[in-house]
Design a protein around this motif. Structure first.
Motif, short mmCIF file in Angstrom:
data_model
loop_
_atom_site.label_atom_id
_atom_site.label_comp_id
_atom_site.label_asym_id
_atom_site.label_seq_id
_atom_site.Cartn_x
_atom_site.Cartn_y
_atom_site.Cartn_z
N THR A 16 0.83 -1.05 -0.10
CA THR A 16 -0.10 0.07 -0.14
C THR A 16 0.91 1.34 -0.09
O THR A 16 2.11 1.19 -0.27
CB THR A 16 -0.72 0.04 1.36
OG1 THR A 16 -1.95 0.95 1.05
CG2 THR A 16 -0.27 0.25 2.59
N ALA A 20 -1.60 5.48 -3.79
CA ALA A 20 -2.52 4.34 -3.78
C ALA A 20 -3.41 4.37 -4.98
O ALA A 20 -3.55 3.46 -5.54
CB ALA A 20 -3.03 4.41 -2.41
N ILE A 47 -6.03 4.14 0.38
CA ILE A 47 -5.29 3.37 1.68
C ILE A 47 -6.26 2.47 2.52
O ILE A 47 -6.14 1.14 2.79
CB ILE A 47 -4.53 4.56 2.38
CG1 ILE A 47 -3.62 5.07 1.57
CG2 ILE A 47 -3.88 3.84 3.46
CD1 ILE A 47 -2.58 6.08 2.30
N SER A 89 -7.52 -0.51 0.83
CA SER A 89 -6.32 -1.45 0.56
C SER A 89 -6.43 -2.32 1.78
O SER A 89 -6.07 -3.46 1.89
CB SER A 89 -5.15 -0.83 0.45
OG SER A 89 -4.40 -0.32 1.58
#
Length: 300
Positions: A100, A107, A115, A118
């Motif tokens: 990440t 990202a 983020i 992820s």
């Protein structure tokens, strides 16, 4: 002082995936076998991604299966999602890496999600990895600067790294992705990260765009880091940062460490052979300062 430094050789994955040319399966296999013979104990083999997006990494699971795998060497595959993890499991892989970023913009560009998204993607992957006894390593990109957002707050890098660690990553690699950082800024970032992470679980991953990688590694050593990612011959770069050069050359890292009294377990002549081989395959110059100086000395 712990005088041994672990080197994670990422040239076969992070290096080759950013090369313009796609090298043949048998050439990748020979390159990896040369790395094994050089004494590396941690080697990234490739990544389980669609060849449509990263053609250089096609057949990475078959490559993993074909490798000679001494028990003392840890071989890993990068997996972006559950499908990639399942492919790694099918290949018999015992370590995978996820990634990440500390930058929302990076990202979105790199993994096509936020983020936080992820992390949501990773949670079920950790459950599956645990069921199969697979270790998970975590990468955090742009821990100092982002090509889109500029400077990244050190506390943000620390927060993302801690979330990955808390999810279950056994080791966190902090990526200075575009090579713009200086030792002072690396120190500030590491101080924040080491406030929330055990130092023996943190790795440094530096690029050499501005020639600062070795200086930044030296600072990281001062801060207590004993794990570093590097790439034979300085292979690689950042596809999302125009002009960003490759990872720090493993040859330069080994020279720094051994000149500083650390042990690496690397066979110098075998390492030079591996670098010469892949540079010849790619028909490019080895980017290592040590190799250039060493070659010039031999020619004198």
């Amino acid at each position: 002082m712990n005088d041994f430094v672990k080197i994670v050789e990422v040239g076969a994955r992070d290096g080759l995936q950013n090369e313009k040319s796609v090298i043949e399966f048998n050439q990748r296999l020979e390159f990896l076998n040369l790395l094994v013979r050089s004494g590396f104990k941690s080697i990234e083999v490739g990544s389980c991604v669609s060849p449509r997006w990263v053609p250089q990494m096609d057949n990475s699971t078959a490559l993993y299966a074909a490798l000679e795998k001494p028990e003392q060497v840890s071989f890993s595959l990068l997996v972006p999602n559950m499908k990639g993890l399942e492919a790694a499991i099918e290949a018999g892989c015992k370590e995978v890496a996820i990634f990440t970023a500390a930058s929302e913009s990076f990202a979105q560009k790199n993994i096509n999600c936020s983020i936080q998204e992820s992390f949501e993607r990773f949670k079920p992957m950790f459950d599956v990895a645990k069921q199969h006894g697979i270790q998970v390593r975590g990468y955090v990109s742009c821990v100092v600067d982002c090509p889109y957002e500029g400077a990244i707050a050190p506390e943000k890098a620390a927060r993302v790294a801690k979330q990955l660690f808390d999810l279950g990553c056994y080791e966190i690699s902090l990526g200075e992705t575009i090579g713009t950082a200086s030792p002072v800024r690396v120190r500030k970032m590491l101080q924040h990260c080491l406030n929330v992470l055990p130092v023996d679980r943190v790795a440094g991953h530096f690029h050499d765009t501005y020639g600062m990688a070795i200086a930044n590694i030296s600072e990281s050593l001062e801060q207590g880091l004993r794990i570093f990612d590097s790439s034979i011959a300085g292979l690689g770069g950042c596809p999302y940062a125009k002009g960003a050069s490759g990872n720090v050359a493993t040859e330069d890292l080994v020279y720094l460490l051994e000149q500083s009294g650390f042990q690496t377990g690397i066979d110098l002549s075998a390492m030079l052979k591996a670098g010469h081989y892949i540079a010849s395959v790619l028909q490019r110059e080895n980017q290592s300062h040590f190799v250039k100086a060493h070659t010039a000395k031999l020619l004198d």
